[in-house]
Design an enzyme around this catalytic site. Sequence first.
Site, PDB file in Angstrom:
ATOM      1  N   SER A  50       0.824  -1.194   0.000  1.00 53.68           N
ATOM      2  CA  SER A  50       0.000   0.000   0.000  1.00 53.68           C
ATOM      3  C   SER A  50       0.867   1.256   0.000  1.00 53.68           C
ATOM      4  O   SER A  50       1.655   1.478  -0.903  1.00 53.68           O
ATOM      5  CB  SER A  50      -0.964  -0.034   1.191  1.00 53.68           C
TER       6      SER A  50
ATOM      7  N   ASP B  19      -2.764   6.095  -3.904  1.00 53.51           N
ATOM      8  CA  ASP B  19      -1.564   5.475  -3.352  1.00 53.51           C
ATOM      9  C   ASP B  19      -1.054   4.394  -4.311  1.00 53.51           C
ATOM     10  O   ASP B  19      -1.675   4.131  -5.343  1.00 53.51           O
ATOM     11  CB  ASP B  19      -1.827   4.939  -1.950  1.00 53.51           C
TER      12      ASP B  19
ATOM     13  N   ASP C  65      -1.071   1.211  -4.716  1.00 53.44           N
ATOM     14  CA  ASP C  65      -1.938   0.140  -5.224  1.00 53.44           C
ATOM     15  C   ASP C  65      -3.346   0.639  -5.533  1.00 53.44           C
ATOM     16  O   ASP C  65      -4.249  -0.153  -5.784  1.00 53.44           O
ATOM     17  CB  ASP C  65      -1.981  -1.051  -4.261  1.00 53.44           C
TER      18      ASP C  65
ATOM     19  N   ASP D  48      -5.899   1.975  -3.967  1.00 54.23           N
ATOM     20  CA  ASP D  48      -7.129   1.733  -3.221  1.00 54.23           C
ATOM     21  C   ASP D  48      -7.489   2.910  -2.313  1.00 54.23           C
ATOM     22  O   ASP D  48      -8.561   2.924  -1.718  1.00 54.23           O
ATOM     23  CB  ASP D  48      -7.070   0.419  -2.431  1.00 54.23           C
TER      24      ASP D  48
END
Length: 604
Positions: A168, A320, A322, A324
Amino acid sequence: MNASEALTVTKQAAADGKLSESAVENIQSWLTQDRYSRYRDQVVAEIADHNWQALDDAFWTIIPFGTGGRRGRMYPIGSNAINDRTIGESAQGLADYVREYHQGKKGLSCVIAYDTRHRSRHFAELCAGIMVAAGFKVYFLDDYRATPQLSYAVRYKQCDCGIMVTASHNPPSDNAVKVYWSSGAQVLPPHDKAIIDRVMSCENIQSIPFDHALADGKIEIVTDEIDQAFLNVASQQAFEGPRDVKILYTPLHGVGAEAVMPLLAKDGFKQVEVYGPHEQKSGDFPNVPGHVSNPENKAVFEAPIEYARQNGFDLILATDPDCDRLGVAAPVTMDPAGPWETLTGNQIGAVLAEFILSKRAEAGTLSPEHYVVKTLVTTELIRRIADSHGVKCIGDLLVGFKYIAQAMDANGPDKFVFGTEESHGYLVGQYARDKDGAVACMLLSELAADLKQRGVSMHQYLADLYRKHGFHQEYLINLVMEGSEGMAAMQRLMTAFRKTPPESMAGIPVTQIRDYLNQTVTNTADGKQTALDGPVGNLIIMDLADEGNYVAARPSGTEPKIKLYVFTRLATEESQDLDAAAKKLGDRLQSLESDMRAFAKANS
Protein backbone atom coordinates in the site's frame (compact mmCIF):
# COMPACT_ATOMS: atom_id res chain seq x y z
CA MET A 1 31.62 -20.77 11.04
CA ASN A 2 29.05 -23.58 11.04
CA ALA A 3 25.49 -23.49 12.36
CA SER A 4 26.43 -24.80 15.80
CA GLU A 5 29.16 -22.20 16.21
CA ALA A 6 26.82 -19.49 14.96
CA LEU A 7 24.25 -20.46 17.57
CA THR A 8 26.85 -20.25 20.35
CA VAL A 9 27.89 -16.78 19.17
CA THR A 10 24.23 -15.74 18.99
CA LYS A 11 23.55 -16.78 22.58
CA GLN A 12 26.60 -14.82 23.72
CA ALA A 13 25.34 -11.77 21.86
CA ALA A 14 22.05 -12.08 23.73
CA ALA A 15 23.94 -12.34 27.04
CA ASP A 16 25.79 -9.15 26.07
CA GLY A 17 22.47 -7.37 25.46
CA LYS A 18 22.85 -7.20 21.68
CA LEU A 19 19.95 -9.50 20.85
CA SER A 20 16.52 -10.12 22.37
CA GLU A 21 15.77 -13.58 23.73
CA SER A 22 12.93 -14.00 21.25
CA ALA A 23 15.34 -13.28 18.39
CA VAL A 24 17.70 -15.98 19.65
CA GLU A 25 14.82 -18.45 19.76
CA ASN A 26 13.77 -17.71 16.17
CA ILE A 27 17.36 -17.69 14.90
CA GLN A 28 17.86 -21.09 16.49
CA SER A 29 14.87 -22.40 14.55
CA TRP A 30 16.30 -21.08 11.27
CA LEU A 31 19.68 -22.63 12.04
CA THR A 32 18.45 -26.06 13.10
CA GLN A 33 15.11 -26.86 11.44
CA ASP A 34 15.03 -28.52 8.03
CA ARG A 35 12.30 -26.23 6.69
CA TYR A 36 14.75 -23.29 6.84
CA SER A 37 17.77 -25.18 5.47
CA ARG A 38 18.03 -23.15 2.26
CA TYR A 39 18.52 -19.98 4.33
CA ARG A 40 21.01 -21.42 6.83
CA ASP A 41 24.15 -20.13 5.13
CA GLN A 42 22.70 -16.61 4.92
CA VAL A 43 21.85 -16.63 8.62
CA VAL A 44 25.33 -17.87 9.53
CA ALA A 45 26.91 -15.15 7.36
CA GLU A 46 24.91 -12.42 9.12
CA ILE A 47 25.97 -13.80 12.52
CA ALA A 48 29.61 -14.00 11.44
CA ASP A 49 29.44 -10.33 10.47
CA HIS A 50 27.88 -9.47 13.87
CA ASN A 51 24.91 -7.70 12.25
CA TRP A 52 23.07 -7.78 15.56
CA GLN A 53 20.66 -4.90 15.03
CA ALA A 54 19.57 -6.20 11.63
CA LEU A 55 19.25 -9.72 13.03
CA ASP A 56 17.20 -8.55 16.00
CA ASP A 57 14.86 -6.58 13.73
CA ALA A 58 14.49 -9.58 11.41
CA PHE A 59 14.01 -12.25 14.08
CA TRP A 60 12.60 -10.76 17.29
CA THR A 61 9.08 -11.92 16.43
CA ILE A 62 7.12 -13.75 13.74
CA ILE A 63 5.59 -11.26 11.33
CA PRO A 64 1.83 -11.26 11.99
CA PHE A 65 -1.28 -10.98 9.91
CA GLY A 66 -2.81 -7.55 10.58
CA THR A 67 -5.82 -5.65 9.24
CA GLY A 68 -4.45 -5.86 5.71
CA GLY A 69 -2.57 -9.16 5.65
CA ARG A 70 1.13 -9.77 6.26
CA ARG A 71 3.20 -6.62 5.79
CA GLY A 72 6.69 -5.48 6.74
CA ARG A 73 10.22 -4.60 5.79
CA MET A 74 11.89 -6.76 3.18
CA TYR A 75 15.00 -8.67 4.24
CA PRO A 76 16.39 -11.87 2.69
CA ILE A 77 16.11 -13.81 5.96
CA GLY A 78 14.09 -13.58 9.13
CA SER A 79 10.78 -14.49 10.70
CA ASN A 80 9.88 -10.80 11.08
CA ALA A 81 10.68 -9.79 7.51
CA ILE A 82 9.12 -10.07 4.10
CA ASN A 83 11.12 -12.61 2.12
CA ASP A 84 10.62 -15.77 0.08
CA ARG A 85 10.05 -17.84 3.22
CA THR A 86 7.46 -15.63 4.91
CA ILE A 87 5.65 -14.91 1.64
CA GLY A 88 5.81 -18.60 0.76
CA GLU A 89 4.39 -19.58 4.15
CA SER A 90 1.55 -17.13 3.62
CA ALA A 91 0.60 -18.62 0.25
CA GLN A 92 1.04 -22.20 1.46
CA GLY A 93 -1.02 -21.55 4.59
CA LEU A 94 -3.77 -19.98 2.50
CA ALA A 95 -3.76 -22.90 0.05
CA ASP A 96 -3.81 -25.48 2.84
CA TYR A 97 -6.74 -23.86 4.63
CA VAL A 98 -8.84 -23.26 1.51
CA ARG A 99 -8.37 -26.92 0.51
CA GLU A 100 -9.42 -28.07 3.98
CA TYR A 101 -12.39 -25.70 4.08
CA HIS A 102 -13.61 -26.91 0.68
CA GLN A 103 -12.73 -30.53 1.33
CA GLY A 104 -13.34 -32.58 -1.78
CA LYS A 105 -14.16 -29.61 -3.99
CA LYS A 106 -12.64 -29.73 -7.44
CA GLY A 107 -11.66 -26.74 -9.52
CA LEU A 108 -10.26 -24.51 -6.77
CA SER A 109 -8.98 -21.20 -8.12
CA CYS A 110 -7.15 -18.05 -7.06
CA VAL A 111 -6.47 -14.62 -8.60
CA ILE A 112 -3.08 -12.99 -8.09
CA ALA A 113 -2.05 -9.38 -8.79
CA TYR A 114 0.86 -7.13 -7.86
CA ASP A 115 1.92 -3.47 -7.77
CA THR A 116 5.08 -1.49 -8.58
CA ARG A 117 7.04 -2.27 -5.41
CA HIS A 118 10.41 -3.93 -5.41
CA ARG A 119 10.12 -7.72 -5.80
CA SER A 120 6.32 -7.55 -6.18
CA ARG A 121 6.42 -9.46 -9.46
CA HIS A 122 8.81 -12.02 -7.96
CA PHE A 123 6.56 -12.58 -4.95
CA ALA A 124 3.49 -12.81 -7.19
CA GLU A 125 5.12 -15.53 -9.31
CA LEU A 126 6.23 -17.34 -6.13
CA CYS A 127 2.65 -17.32 -4.79
CA ALA A 128 1.30 -18.49 -8.14
CA GLY A 129 3.67 -21.46 -8.23
CA ILE A 130 2.68 -22.45 -4.68
CA MET A 131 -1.05 -22.22 -5.39
CA VAL A 132 -0.68 -24.30 -8.55
CA ALA A 133 1.32 -26.94 -6.67
CA ALA A 134 -1.55 -27.09 -4.17
CA GLY A 135 -4.02 -27.86 -6.96
CA PHE A 136 -5.38 -24.39 -7.72
CA LYS A 137 -6.03 -22.82 -11.10
CA VAL A 138 -4.40 -19.37 -10.99
CA TYR A 139 -5.72 -16.33 -12.84
CA PHE A 140 -2.81 -13.92 -13.09
CA LEU A 141 -2.84 -10.17 -13.78
CA ASP A 142 0.33 -9.94 -15.81
CA ASP A 143 1.19 -6.29 -15.20
CA TYR A 144 0.95 -3.68 -12.45
CA ARG A 145 -2.69 -3.50 -11.42
CA ALA A 146 -4.81 -1.95 -8.66
CA THR A 147 -5.98 -3.70 -5.51
CA PRO A 148 -9.68 -3.00 -6.27
CA GLN A 149 -9.22 -4.78 -9.59
CA LEU A 150 -8.00 -7.83 -7.65
CA SER A 151 -11.01 -7.66 -5.33
CA TYR A 152 -13.30 -7.43 -8.33
CA ALA A 153 -11.49 -10.23 -10.19
CA VAL A 154 -12.00 -12.67 -7.30
CA ARG A 155 -15.75 -12.12 -7.58
CA TYR A 156 -15.83 -11.95 -11.39
CA LYS A 157 -13.91 -15.21 -11.87
CA GLN A 158 -15.77 -16.80 -8.92
CA CYS A 159 -12.52 -17.75 -7.25
CA ASP A 160 -12.04 -19.27 -3.82
CA CYS A 161 -9.39 -16.74 -2.81
CA GLY A 162 -7.08 -14.01 -4.04
CA ILE A 163 -3.62 -12.62 -3.32
CA MET A 164 -2.50 -9.03 -3.84
CA VAL A 165 1.22 -8.31 -3.52
CA THR A 166 1.49 -4.74 -2.22
CA ALA A 167 2.43 -2.77 0.87
CA SER A 168 0.00 0.00 0.00
CA HIS A 169 1.46 3.37 1.11
CA ASN A 170 4.33 2.01 3.24
CA PRO A 171 7.96 3.08 2.61
CA PRO A 172 9.97 1.58 -0.31
CA SER A 173 11.64 -0.87 2.08
CA ASP A 174 8.36 -2.72 2.65
CA ASN A 175 6.21 -5.23 0.84
CA ALA A 176 3.30 -7.50 1.74
CA VAL A 177 0.58 -9.87 0.70
CA LYS A 178 -3.08 -9.06 1.14
CA VAL A 179 -5.17 -12.21 1.27
CA TYR A 180 -8.75 -12.24 -0.05
CA TRP A 181 -11.65 -14.65 0.45
CA SER A 182 -14.15 -15.70 -2.21
CA SER A 183 -16.32 -12.66 -1.40
CA GLY A 184 -13.59 -10.35 -2.70
CA ALA A 185 -12.99 -9.03 0.83
CA GLN A 186 -9.82 -9.46 2.82
CA VAL A 187 -10.08 -12.51 5.05
CA LEU A 188 -12.29 -12.19 8.11
CA PRO A 189 -12.87 -14.30 11.23
CA PRO A 190 -12.85 -17.23 11.50
CA HIS A 191 -10.93 -17.68 8.26
CA ASP A 192 -8.15 -15.23 9.18
CA LYS A 193 -7.20 -17.04 12.38
CA ALA A 194 -7.45 -20.42 10.68
CA ILE A 195 -5.15 -19.27 7.89
CA ILE A 196 -2.71 -17.86 10.45
CA ASP A 197 -2.66 -21.26 12.17
CA ARG A 198 -1.73 -22.92 8.88
CA VAL A 199 0.89 -20.27 8.12
CA MET A 200 2.53 -20.57 11.54
CA SER A 201 2.64 -24.35 11.37
CA CYS A 202 3.85 -24.47 7.78
CA GLU A 203 6.70 -26.95 7.44
CA ASN A 204 7.24 -27.48 3.74
CA ILE A 205 6.46 -25.15 0.86
CA GLN A 206 5.63 -26.91 -2.39
CA SER A 207 6.02 -24.92 -5.57
CA ILE A 208 6.00 -25.29 -9.35
CA PRO A 209 8.10 -22.94 -11.51
CA PHE A 210 5.90 -20.14 -12.86
CA ASP A 211 6.89 -20.65 -16.49
CA HIS A 212 6.12 -24.38 -16.32
CA ALA A 213 2.69 -23.78 -14.78
CA LEU A 214 1.94 -21.11 -17.37
CA ALA A 215 2.93 -23.42 -20.22
CA ASP A 216 0.74 -26.20 -18.77
CA GLY A 217 -2.29 -23.90 -18.66
CA LYS A 218 -2.49 -23.98 -14.87
CA ILE A 219 -1.81 -20.26 -14.81
CA GLU A 220 -4.01 -18.16 -17.08
CA ILE A 221 -3.22 -14.53 -17.94
CA VAL A 222 -6.43 -12.49 -17.58
CA THR A 223 -5.13 -8.91 -17.56
CA ASP A 224 -7.07 -7.62 -20.57
CA GLU A 225 -10.24 -9.47 -19.58
CA ILE A 226 -10.26 -8.01 -16.07
CA ASP A 227 -9.32 -4.52 -17.29
CA GLN A 228 -12.35 -4.38 -19.58
CA ALA A 229 -14.78 -6.00 -17.16
CA PHE A 230 -13.66 -3.76 -14.29
CA LEU A 231 -13.94 -0.65 -16.44
CA ASN A 232 -17.47 -1.57 -17.48
CA VAL A 233 -18.74 -2.26 -13.97
CA ALA A 234 -16.94 0.64 -12.29
CA SER A 235 -18.28 3.11 -14.86
CA GLN A 236 -21.81 1.99 -13.98
CA GLN A 237 -21.40 3.76 -10.63
CA ALA A 238 -21.34 7.16 -12.38
CA PHE A 239 -23.98 9.87 -12.05
CA GLU A 240 -25.17 12.10 -14.87
CA GLY A 241 -24.10 15.72 -14.82
CA PRO A 242 -21.55 18.20 -16.14
CA ARG A 243 -17.99 17.11 -16.97
CA ASP A 244 -16.37 20.51 -17.56
CA VAL A 245 -13.54 20.37 -15.03
CA LYS A 246 -9.75 20.35 -15.44
CA ILE A 247 -8.16 17.55 -13.41
CA LEU A 248 -4.54 16.85 -12.48
CA TYR A 249 -4.02 13.25 -11.45
CA THR A 250 -0.99 11.71 -9.75
CA PRO A 251 -0.54 7.95 -9.29
CA LEU A 252 2.40 8.65 -6.91
CA HIS A 253 4.62 6.23 -8.91
CA GLY A 254 2.06 3.44 -8.49
CA VAL A 255 -0.45 1.50 -10.57
CA GLY A 256 -3.35 3.95 -10.54
CA ALA A 257 -3.14 5.36 -14.06
CA GLU A 258 -4.18 2.02 -15.59
CA ALA A 259 -7.44 2.11 -13.62
CA VAL A 260 -8.16 5.83 -13.17
CA MET A 261 -7.45 7.27 -16.61
CA PRO A 262 -9.65 4.85 -18.63
CA LEU A 263 -12.46 5.25 -16.09
CA LEU A 264 -12.41 9.05 -16.19
CA ALA A 265 -12.31 8.95 -19.99
CA LYS A 266 -15.27 6.56 -20.15
CA ASP A 267 -17.18 8.86 -17.78
CA GLY A 268 -16.74 11.78 -20.16
CA PHE A 269 -13.89 13.73 -18.60
CA LYS A 270 -11.71 15.13 -21.37
CA GLN A 271 -9.41 17.48 -19.45
CA VAL A 272 -7.35 15.05 -17.37
CA GLU A 273 -3.56 15.14 -17.14
CA VAL A 274 -1.21 12.77 -15.34
CA TYR A 275 1.32 14.73 -13.29
CA GLY A 276 4.60 14.00 -15.05
CA PRO A 277 7.05 13.82 -12.11
CA HIS A 278 4.90 11.13 -10.44
CA GLU A 279 4.05 9.14 -13.57
CA GLN A 280 7.04 6.77 -13.54
CA LYS A 281 6.23 3.37 -12.08
CA SER A 282 8.87 2.88 -9.41
CA GLY A 283 9.10 1.11 -6.08
CA ASP A 284 11.54 3.82 -4.96
CA PHE A 285 8.81 6.50 -5.24
CA PRO A 286 11.57 8.96 -6.24
CA ASN A 287 9.68 12.23 -6.56
CA VAL A 288 7.51 12.25 -3.45
CA PRO A 289 8.70 13.70 -0.12
CA GLY A 290 10.46 11.10 1.99
CA HIS A 291 9.85 8.53 -0.78
CA VAL A 292 6.54 7.62 0.89
CA SER A 293 3.60 7.66 -1.52
CA ASN A 294 0.84 8.27 0.99
CA PRO A 295 -2.07 10.48 -0.15
CA GLU A 296 -2.80 11.16 3.53
CA ASN A 297 0.44 13.19 3.62
CA LYS A 298 -0.09 16.84 2.64
CA ALA A 299 3.51 17.11 1.47
CA VAL A 300 2.91 14.89 -1.58
CA PHE A 301 0.61 17.61 -2.94
CA GLU A 302 3.01 20.56 -2.64
CA ALA A 303 4.62 20.26 -6.09
CA PRO A 304 1.40 19.24 -7.89
CA ILE A 305 -0.41 22.22 -6.35
CA GLU A 306 2.18 24.63 -7.73
CA TYR A 307 1.81 23.07 -11.17
CA ALA A 308 -2.00 23.16 -10.92
CA ARG A 309 -2.03 26.83 -9.91
CA GLN A 310 0.18 27.79 -12.84
CA ASN A 311 -1.87 25.81 -15.35
CA GLY A 312 -5.45 26.48 -14.29
CA PHE A 313 -6.48 23.09 -12.92
CA ASP A 314 -9.65 22.79 -10.83
CA LEU A 315 -8.80 19.63 -8.89
CA ILE A 316 -5.90 17.37 -7.93
CA LEU A 317 -6.46 13.66 -7.32
CA ALA A 318 -3.81 11.31 -5.91
CA THR A 319 -3.98 7.55 -5.39
CA ASP A 320 -1.56 5.47 -3.35
CA PRO A 321 0.72 2.88 -5.01
CA ASP A 322 -1.94 0.14 -5.22
CA CYS A 323 -4.75 2.60 -6.02
CA ASP A 324 -7.13 1.73 -3.22
CA ARG A 325 -6.89 5.10 -1.41
CA LEU A 326 -7.64 8.62 -2.64
CA GLY A 327 -6.18 11.98 -1.66
CA VAL A 328 -7.57 15.34 -2.84
CA ALA A 329 -6.50 18.97 -3.12
CA ALA A 330 -8.70 21.78 -4.41
CA PRO A 331 -8.67 25.59 -4.62
CA VAL A 332 -10.12 27.28 -1.54
CA THR A 333 -12.18 29.58 -3.78
CA MET A 334 -13.18 29.30 -7.44
CA ASP A 335 -9.84 30.82 -8.48
CA PRO A 336 -7.31 28.07 -9.35
CA ALA A 337 -4.49 30.62 -9.12
CA GLY A 338 -5.39 31.34 -5.49
CA PRO A 339 -4.70 29.30 -2.37
CA TRP A 340 -5.22 25.52 -2.36
CA GLU A 341 -5.87 23.12 0.52
CA THR A 342 -5.91 19.35 0.82
CA LEU A 343 -8.86 17.47 2.30
CA THR A 344 -8.49 14.88 5.03
CA GLY A 345 -9.82 11.36 4.62
CA ASN A 346 -12.77 12.25 6.82
CA GLN A 347 -13.53 15.37 4.78
CA ILE A 348 -13.37 13.49 1.49
CA GLY A 349 -15.72 10.88 2.97
CA ALA A 350 -18.13 13.62 4.06
CA VAL A 351 -18.34 15.42 0.71
CA LEU A 352 -18.66 12.12 -1.15
CA ALA A 353 -21.42 10.96 1.21
CA GLU A 354 -23.37 14.18 0.69
CA PHE A 355 -22.86 14.09 -3.09
CA ILE A 356 -23.81 10.41 -3.50
CA LEU A 357 -26.83 10.60 -1.20
CA SER A 358 -28.03 13.83 -2.84
CA LYS A 359 -27.75 12.28 -6.31
CA ARG A 360 -29.55 9.15 -5.17
CA ALA A 361 -32.29 11.24 -3.54
CA GLU A 362 -32.75 13.26 -6.75
CA ALA A 363 -33.10 10.01 -8.69
CA GLY A 364 -35.61 8.63 -6.19
CA THR A 365 -33.44 5.60 -5.40
CA LEU A 366 -33.14 6.03 -1.62
CA SER A 367 -35.26 4.48 1.11
CA PRO A 368 -35.03 4.18 4.91
CA GLU A 369 -33.59 0.69 4.34
CA HIS A 370 -30.59 2.03 2.46
CA TYR A 371 -27.40 2.50 4.44
CA VAL A 372 -23.87 3.86 4.52
CA VAL A 373 -21.03 2.20 6.42
CA LYS A 374 -18.08 3.63 8.36
CA THR A 375 -15.66 2.53 11.07
CA LEU A 376 -15.51 3.60 14.71
CA VAL A 377 -12.56 5.90 14.01
CA THR A 378 -14.24 7.64 11.05
CA THR A 379 -15.93 11.01 11.61
CA GLU A 380 -19.46 11.05 12.97
CA LEU A 381 -20.22 13.72 10.37
CA ILE A 382 -20.93 10.77 8.06
CA ARG A 383 -23.67 9.59 10.42
CA ARG A 384 -25.21 13.06 10.59
CA ILE A 385 -25.23 13.36 6.79
CA ALA A 386 -26.88 9.94 6.51
CA ASP A 387 -29.50 10.95 9.09
CA SER A 388 -30.31 14.10 7.11
CA HIS A 389 -31.07 11.96 4.07
CA GLY A 390 -33.16 9.46 6.03
CA VAL A 391 -30.82 6.49 5.55
CA LYS A 392 -29.10 4.29 8.09
CA CYS A 393 -25.47 4.56 9.13
CA ILE A 394 -23.70 1.40 10.26
CA GLY A 395 -20.68 2.69 12.16
CA ASP A 396 -19.87 0.32 15.01
CA LEU A 397 -17.01 -1.33 13.13
CA LEU A 398 -13.36 -2.01 13.86
CA VAL A 399 -10.66 -0.52 11.65
CA GLY A 400 -10.20 -2.25 8.32
CA PHE A 401 -12.24 -2.09 5.13
CA LYS A 402 -12.89 -5.82 5.40
CA TYR A 403 -15.35 -5.00 8.18
CA ILE A 404 -17.18 -2.61 5.85
CA ALA A 405 -17.33 -5.45 3.31
CA GLN A 406 -18.66 -7.76 6.00
CA ALA A 407 -21.37 -5.25 6.89
CA MET A 408 -22.36 -5.00 3.22
CA ASP A 409 -22.98 -8.72 2.97
CA ALA A 410 -24.60 -9.00 6.40
CA ASN A 411 -27.05 -6.19 5.70
CA GLY A 412 -27.68 -6.91 2.03
CA PRO A 413 -25.53 -5.35 -0.71
CA ASP A 414 -28.61 -4.22 -2.65
CA LYS A 415 -29.25 -1.51 -0.04
CA PHE A 416 -25.59 -0.49 0.32
CA VAL A 417 -24.91 3.09 -0.80
CA PHE A 418 -21.44 4.11 0.36
CA GLY A 419 -18.61 2.85 2.54
CA THR A 420 -15.84 5.03 3.96
CA GLU A 421 -12.97 4.97 6.42
CA GLU A 422 -10.85 7.87 7.68
CA SER A 423 -7.67 6.51 6.07
CA HIS A 424 -8.88 7.63 2.62
CA GLY A 425 -10.80 4.48 1.62
CA TYR A 426 -14.12 4.69 -0.28
CA LEU A 427 -16.49 2.35 -2.14
CA VAL A 428 -19.85 2.45 -3.92
CA GLY A 429 -21.62 -0.37 -5.72
CA GLN A 430 -21.50 -4.14 -5.32
CA TYR A 431 -18.73 -5.02 -7.79
CA ALA A 432 -15.93 -5.20 -5.15
CA ARG A 433 -15.49 -5.71 -1.43
CA ASP A 434 -12.54 -3.41 -0.86
CA LYS A 435 -11.92 0.30 -1.13
CA ASP A 436 -11.46 1.63 -4.65
CA GLY A 437 -9.38 4.70 -5.44
CA ALA A 438 -10.38 4.66 -9.10
CA VAL A 439 -14.14 4.89 -8.51
CA ALA A 440 -13.52 7.48 -5.78
CA CYS A 441 -11.59 9.55 -8.35
CA MET A 442 -14.53 9.36 -10.73
CA LEU A 443 -17.09 10.44 -8.14
CA LEU A 444 -14.89 13.28 -6.82
CA SER A 445 -14.44 14.50 -10.40
CA GLU A 446 -18.21 14.46 -10.91
CA LEU A 447 -18.68 16.44 -7.70
CA ALA A 448 -16.03 18.97 -8.75
CA ALA A 449 -17.69 19.46 -12.14
CA ASP A 450 -21.10 19.84 -10.50
CA LEU A 451 -19.75 22.42 -8.07
CA LYS A 452 -17.90 24.33 -10.79
CA GLN A 453 -21.13 24.68 -12.74
CA ARG A 454 -22.77 26.08 -9.59
CA GLY A 455 -19.86 28.42 -8.81
CA VAL A 456 -19.04 26.71 -5.50
CA SER A 457 -15.60 25.48 -4.44
CA MET A 458 -15.04 22.08 -2.82
CA HIS A 459 -14.07 23.80 0.43
CA GLN A 460 -17.19 25.97 0.37
CA TYR A 461 -19.27 22.83 -0.14
CA LEU A 462 -17.62 21.29 2.93
CA ALA A 463 -18.19 24.50 4.89
CA ASP A 464 -21.92 24.29 4.19
CA LEU A 465 -21.93 20.76 5.66
CA TYR A 466 -20.24 22.08 8.80
CA ARG A 467 -22.80 24.86 9.21
CA LYS A 468 -25.60 22.35 8.81
CA HIS A 469 -24.27 19.51 10.97
CA GLY A 470 -21.78 21.22 13.30
CA PHE A 471 -18.09 21.91 12.78
CA HIS A 472 -16.08 18.69 12.94
CA GLN A 473 -12.30 18.49 13.11
CA GLU A 474 -10.23 15.33 13.42
CA TYR A 475 -6.54 14.65 13.79
CA LEU A 476 -4.38 11.53 13.65
CA ILE A 477 -1.31 11.11 15.86
CA ASN A 478 1.09 8.31 14.87
CA LEU A 479 3.37 7.09 17.66
CA VAL A 480 6.02 4.99 15.90
CA MET A 481 7.42 2.19 18.09
CA GLU A 482 9.69 -0.14 16.13
CA GLY A 483 11.36 -3.38 17.13
CA SER A 484 10.99 -5.57 20.19
CA GLU A 485 11.22 -2.65 22.62
CA GLY A 486 8.65 -0.78 20.56
CA MET A 487 6.17 -3.65 20.89
CA ALA A 488 6.66 -3.67 24.66
CA ALA A 489 6.16 0.10 24.75
CA MET A 490 2.91 -0.23 22.78
CA GLN A 491 1.61 -2.81 25.23
CA ARG A 492 2.51 -0.61 28.20
CA LEU A 493 0.73 2.38 26.69
CA MET A 494 -2.45 0.47 25.84
CA THR A 495 -2.47 -0.92 29.39
CA ALA A 496 -2.15 2.61 30.77
CA PHE A 497 -5.10 3.79 28.70
CA ARG A 498 -7.15 0.96 30.18
CA LYS A 499 -6.06 1.10 33.82
CA THR A 500 -4.89 4.67 34.48
CA PRO A 501 -6.38 6.85 31.72
CA PRO A 502 -5.99 10.65 31.82
CA GLU A 503 -8.59 12.41 33.97
CA SER A 504 -8.94 15.21 31.47
CA MET A 505 -7.64 16.29 28.07
CA ALA A 506 -7.49 19.87 26.78
CA GLY A 507 -9.12 20.84 30.06
CA ILE A 508 -12.21 18.74 29.33
CA PRO A 509 -12.98 15.88 31.75
CA VAL A 510 -12.82 12.30 30.48
CA THR A 511 -16.23 10.85 31.31
CA GLN A 512 -15.94 7.23 30.20
CA ILE A 513 -13.60 4.67 28.68
CA ARG A 514 -14.92 2.32 26.00
CA ASP A 515 -12.68 -0.77 25.91
CA TYR A 516 -13.50 -2.88 22.87
CA LEU A 517 -11.01 -5.59 23.78
CA ASN A 518 -12.52 -6.28 27.21
CA GLN A 519 -16.04 -5.22 26.15
CA THR A 520 -16.48 -2.77 29.01
CA VAL A 521 -17.56 0.84 29.47
CA THR A 522 -15.99 2.42 32.55
CA ASN A 523 -17.51 5.52 34.12
CA THR A 524 -14.52 7.57 35.24
CA ALA A 525 -16.47 9.37 37.98
CA ASP A 526 -17.24 6.27 40.05
CA GLY A 527 -15.27 3.50 38.31
CA LYS A 528 -18.41 1.48 37.58
CA GLN A 529 -18.32 -0.78 34.58
CA THR A 530 -21.08 -1.83 32.24
CA ALA A 531 -21.06 -4.19 29.27
CA LEU A 532 -20.06 -2.74 25.91
CA ASP A 533 -22.13 -3.90 22.97
CA GLY A 534 -19.74 -3.75 20.07
CA PRO A 535 -17.06 -5.57 18.07
CA VAL A 536 -14.13 -7.15 19.88
CA GLY A 537 -10.72 -5.65 19.11
CA ASN A 538 -7.77 -3.82 20.62
CA LEU A 539 -9.40 -0.38 20.52
CA ILE A 540 -10.01 2.12 23.32
CA ILE A 541 -12.20 5.23 23.04
CA MET A 542 -12.01 7.94 25.71
CA ASP A 543 -15.14 10.11 25.67
CA LEU A 544 -14.93 13.71 26.88
CA ALA A 545 -17.60 15.73 28.64
CA ASP A 546 -18.30 17.81 25.51
CA GLU A 547 -20.47 15.75 23.15
CA GLY A 548 -18.73 14.71 19.97
CA ASN A 549 -15.26 15.09 21.47
CA TYR A 550 -13.27 11.90 22.08
CA VAL A 551 -9.93 10.19 21.51
CA ALA A 552 -9.44 6.65 20.19
CA ALA A 553 -6.27 4.56 20.55
CA ARG A 554 -5.28 1.37 18.76
CA PRO A 555 -2.11 -0.41 17.66
CA SER A 556 -1.77 -0.39 13.88
CA GLY A 557 -2.41 -3.71 12.21
CA THR A 558 0.08 -3.02 9.41
CA GLU A 559 2.84 -0.81 10.84
CA PRO A 560 4.87 -0.59 14.10
CA LYS A 561 2.89 2.25 15.63
CA ILE A 562 0.03 3.22 17.89
CA LYS A 563 -2.56 5.42 16.24
CA LEU A 564 -4.37 8.06 18.28
CA TYR A 565 -7.49 9.44 16.61
CA VAL A 566 -8.62 12.80 17.98
CA PHE A 567 -12.21 13.92 17.32
CA THR A 568 -13.64 17.36 18.08
CA ARG A 569 -16.98 18.98 17.28
CA LEU A 570 -18.94 22.14 17.95
CA ALA A 571 -22.72 22.32 18.02
CA THR A 572 -24.51 23.73 14.98
CA GLU A 573 -25.23 27.05 16.66
CA GLU A 574 -21.52 27.49 17.39
CA SER A 575 -20.56 26.63 13.83
CA GLN A 576 -22.07 29.44 11.79
CA ASP A 577 -18.94 31.60 12.05
CA LEU A 578 -16.54 29.05 10.64
CA ASP A 579 -13.42 31.16 11.16
CA ALA A 580 -14.15 31.40 14.87
CA ALA A 581 -15.12 27.73 15.00
CA ALA A 582 -11.92 26.69 13.24
CA LYS A 583 -9.85 28.75 15.67
CA LYS A 584 -11.59 27.22 18.68
CA LEU A 585 -11.26 23.63 17.51
CA GLY A 586 -7.75 24.21 16.18
CA ASP A 587 -6.65 25.30 19.64
CA ARG A 588 -8.47 22.34 21.16
CA LEU A 589 -6.81 19.86 18.79
CA GLN A 590 -3.40 21.32 19.58
CA SER A 591 -4.04 21.00 23.29
CA LEU A 592 -5.38 17.45 22.91
CA GLU A 593 -2.31 16.43 20.91
CA SER A 594 0.01 17.92 23.51
CA ASP A 595 -1.77 16.13 26.35
CA MET A 596 -1.85 12.81 24.50
CA ARG A 597 1.84 12.95 23.59
CA ALA A 598 2.74 13.78 27.18
CA PHE A 599 0.64 10.87 28.46
CA ALA A 600 2.21 8.52 25.92
CA LYS A 601 5.72 9.61 26.85
CA ALA A 602 5.05 9.04 30.53
CA ASN A 603 3.40 5.65 30.06
CA SER A 604 5.35 3.86 27.33
